[in-house]
Design a protein around this motif. Structure first.
Motif, short mmCIF file in Angstrom:
data_model
loop_
_atom_site.label_atom_id
_atom_site.label_comp_id
_atom_site.label_asym_id
_atom_site.label_seq_id
_atom_site.Cartn_x
_atom_site.Cartn_y
_atom_site.Cartn_z
N ALA A 22 -13.05 1.99 0.12
CA ALA A 22 -13.01 0.52 0.14
C ALA A 22 -11.95 0.03 1.13
N GLY A 23 -10.83 0.71 1.20
CA GLY A 23 -9.78 0.33 2.13
C GLY A 23 -10.17 0.51 3.58
N ALA A 24 -11.20 1.30 3.82
CA ALA A 24 -11.68 1.54 5.19
C ALA A 24 -13.01 0.83 5.45
N ASN A 25 -13.31 -0.19 4.63
CA ASN A 25 -14.51 -1.02 4.78
C ASN A 25 -15.83 -0.29 4.53
N TYR A 26 -15.80 0.69 3.63
CA TYR A 26 -17.03 1.28 3.11
C TYR A 26 -17.26 0.65 1.74
N GLN A 27 -18.50 0.65 1.27
CA GLN A 27 -18.81 0.18 -0.08
C GLN A 27 -19.04 1.40 -0.96
N PRO A 28 -18.05 1.75 -1.82
CA PRO A 28 -18.24 2.89 -2.71
C PRO A 28 -19.03 2.49 -3.96
N TRP A 29 -19.90 3.39 -4.40
CA TRP A 29 -20.67 3.21 -5.62
C TRP A 29 -20.41 4.44 -6.50
N PRO A 30 -19.47 4.37 -7.45
CA PRO A 30 -19.14 5.53 -8.28
C PRO A 30 -20.09 5.70 -9.46
N ALA A 31 -20.38 6.96 -9.77
CA ALA A 31 -21.18 7.32 -10.94
C ALA A 31 -20.61 8.61 -11.52
N CYS A 32 -20.56 8.70 -12.84
CA CYS A 32 -19.97 9.87 -13.51
C CYS A 32 -20.97 10.99 -13.77
#
Length: 124
Positions: A22-32
């Motif tokens: 996120a800090g590098a302008n990517y959109q993270p989508w976390p899943a467990c």
């Protein structure tokens, strides 16, 4: 913004990598879990998924990777390497989970994610 789906049961790693991306302008989508990631993909209806970062030792991870590769053949898959098992089909590259959360670990992961995404662009 590039979408990166992160599938790992290590919540600390999910948060850490999500913040780095996120800090590098990517959109993270976390899943467990692979099941949670599958539900997320169905509900969010990702028009574009740029990279899958996955722990291949999770239950259901191999079939999940295989399904994604069938529906998105140019998608790059970066496996988190907790067991050093390189026999998972559909994985493009392996990268070890960092054993420290310092600036160099962040930079190393950002370089690898950037390399994988730029490689995908050329393959698409």
């Amino acid at each position: 913004m590039k979408n990166v789906l992160i599938v790992d049961d290590n919540v600390g790693f999910l948060f850490w990598l999500g913040e780095v991306l996120a800090g590098a302008n990517y959109q993270p989508w976390p899943a467990c879990s692979a099941a949670d990631a599958g539900k997320m993909l169905r509900s969010k209806r990702f028009a574009q998924l740029d990279l899958l970062v996955v722990n291949p030792s999770l239950p259901g991870a191999s079939p999940f990777i295989a399904r994604l590769r069938r529906t998105r053949p140019t998608l790059k898959v970066l496996a988190v390497d907790p067991l050093n098992d390189k026999q998972v089909r559909g994985v493009n590259a392996w990268h070890a989970r960092p054993n420290r959360a310092d600036v160099s670990a962040r930079q190393e992961w950002l370089r690898e994610v950037g390399r994988m995404i730029s490689t995908q662009k050329r393959a698409a």
